[in-house]
Scaffold this motif. Structure first.
Motif, short mmCIF file in Angstrom:
data_model
loop_
_atom_site.label_atom_id
_atom_site.label_comp_id
_atom_site.label_asym_id
_atom_site.label_seq_id
_atom_site.Cartn_x
_atom_site.Cartn_y
_atom_site.Cartn_z
N GLN A 1 0.88 -1.35 -0.01
CA GLN A 1 0.02 -0.06 -0.55
C GLN A 1 1.02 1.50 0.10
O GLN A 1 2.07 1.65 0.75
CB GLN A 1 -0.54 0.23 1.10
CG GLN A 1 -1.95 1.52 1.42
CD GLN A 1 -2.91 0.55 2.35
OE1 GLN A 1 -2.74 0.06 2.80
NE2 GLN A 1 -3.90 2.10 2.32
N LEU A 2 0.58 2.16 -0.98
CA LEU A 2 1.28 3.22 -0.87
C LEU A 2 0.37 4.63 -0.53
O LEU A 2 -0.28 4.16 -1.16
CB LEU A 2 1.65 3.89 -2.03
CG LEU A 2 2.70 2.66 -3.38
CD1 LEU A 2 3.11 3.25 -4.18
CD2 LEU A 2 3.99 2.62 -2.54
N ALA A 21 5.05 7.40 0.92
CA ALA A 21 4.82 5.97 1.75
C ALA A 21 4.52 4.33 1.96
O ALA A 21 3.51 4.31 1.44
CB ALA A 21 4.40 5.79 3.41
N ALA A 22 5.28 4.00 1.94
CA ALA A 22 4.95 2.20 1.38
C ALA A 22 5.26 1.36 3.10
O ALA A 22 5.91 2.00 3.84
CB ALA A 22 5.69 1.46 0.67
N SER A 23 4.05 0.67 2.69
CA SER A 23 3.74 -0.27 4.06
C SER A 23 3.55 -1.70 3.73
O SER A 23 2.63 -2.06 2.60
CB SER A 23 2.44 -0.20 4.45
OG SER A 23 1.20 0.03 3.85
N TYR A 92 -0.98 13.79 -8.70
CA TYR A 92 0.54 13.76 -8.42
C TYR A 92 0.02 11.65 -7.71
O TYR A 92 -0.59 12.17 -6.53
CB TYR A 92 1.63 14.30 -8.22
CG TYR A 92 1.94 15.89 -8.86
CD1 TYR A 92 1.59 16.36 -9.07
CD2 TYR A 92 3.26 15.36 -9.40
CE1 TYR A 92 1.67 17.26 -9.43
CE2 TYR A 92 3.43 16.20 -9.54
CZ TYR A 92 2.68 17.33 -10.24
OH TYR A 92 3.56 18.94 -10.50
N TYR A 93 0.09 11.19 -8.38
CA TYR A 93 0.13 10.12 -8.07
C TYR A 93 2.14 9.31 -7.65
O TYR A 93 2.58 9.08 -8.76
CB TYR A 93 -0.37 8.86 -9.04
CG TYR A 93 -1.85 9.62 -8.97
CD1 TYR A 93 -2.23 10.16 -10.16
CD2 TYR A 93 -3.02 8.67 -8.48
CE1 TYR A 93 -3.16 10.71 -10.05
CE2 TYR A 93 -3.71 9.35 -8.43
CZ TYR A 93 -4.67 10.17 -9.59
OH TYR A 93 -5.52 10.70 -9.41
N CYS A 94 2.11 8.75 -6.39
CA CYS A 94 3.11 7.39 -6.26
C CYS A 94 3.28 6.02 -7.29
O CYS A 94 1.58 5.46 -6.46
CB CYS A 94 3.78 7.76 -5.62
SG CYS A 94 2.51 6.89 -3.59
N ALA A 95 3.89 5.72 -7.71
CA ALA A 95 3.60 4.44 -8.56
C ALA A 95 4.91 3.79 -7.99
O ALA A 95 6.61 3.85 -7.53
CB ALA A 95 3.70 3.99 -9.63
N ALA A 96 4.52 2.01 -7.23
CA ALA A 96 6.24 1.65 -6.90
C ALA A 96 5.69 -0.08 -7.87
O ALA A 96 3.99 -0.55 -8.25
CB ALA A 96 5.79 0.97 -6.13
#
Length: 124
Positions: A1-2, A21-23, A92-96
């Protein structure tokens, strides 16, 4: 989850830092990126950083103004945005993704995990 944070309403020329932040996973194994989407437009690549933070890449429109970085000990990726312009206004989106290859780094469809998006508004 980001989980992305750092939304804001700023003036042209100001700076803003976004965090993601990633969990629940070993974040150091993931390529991390930022995308943005303005109203009525497609999601656009902004910046990417490889797993252990060595290599980065940026969209031409943000080169020299934005910096992506990561702190794997804190499972967090950052986007420092300087000299903001009205055309930077977007969600703005973070992605992984753990499996993405470098040649696909700018393709949103290749990223498996996404944050919820955070609004950045730059007034002129």
């Amino acid at each position: 989850q980001l989980q992305a944070s750092g939304r804001g309403l700023v003036q042209a020329g100001d700076s803003l830092r976004l965090s993601c932040a990633a969990s629940g996973r070993s974040f150091s194994n993931y390529v991390a990126a930022w995308f943005r989407q303005a109203p009525g437009k497609e999601r656009q690549f902004v910046a990417v950083i490889i797993r252990y933070g060595g290599s980065t890449d940026y969209a031409d429109s943000v080169k020299g103004r934005f910096t992506i970085s990561r702190d794997n000990a804190k499972n967090t990726v950052f986007l420092q945005m300087n000299t903001l312009k009205p055309e930077d206004t977007a969600v703005y989106y973070c992605a992984a993704d753990a499996s993405i290859i470098w040649s696909s780094r700018t393709l949103a469809a290749k990223y498996a995990y996404w944050g919820q998006g955070t609004q950045v508004t730059v007034s002129s």
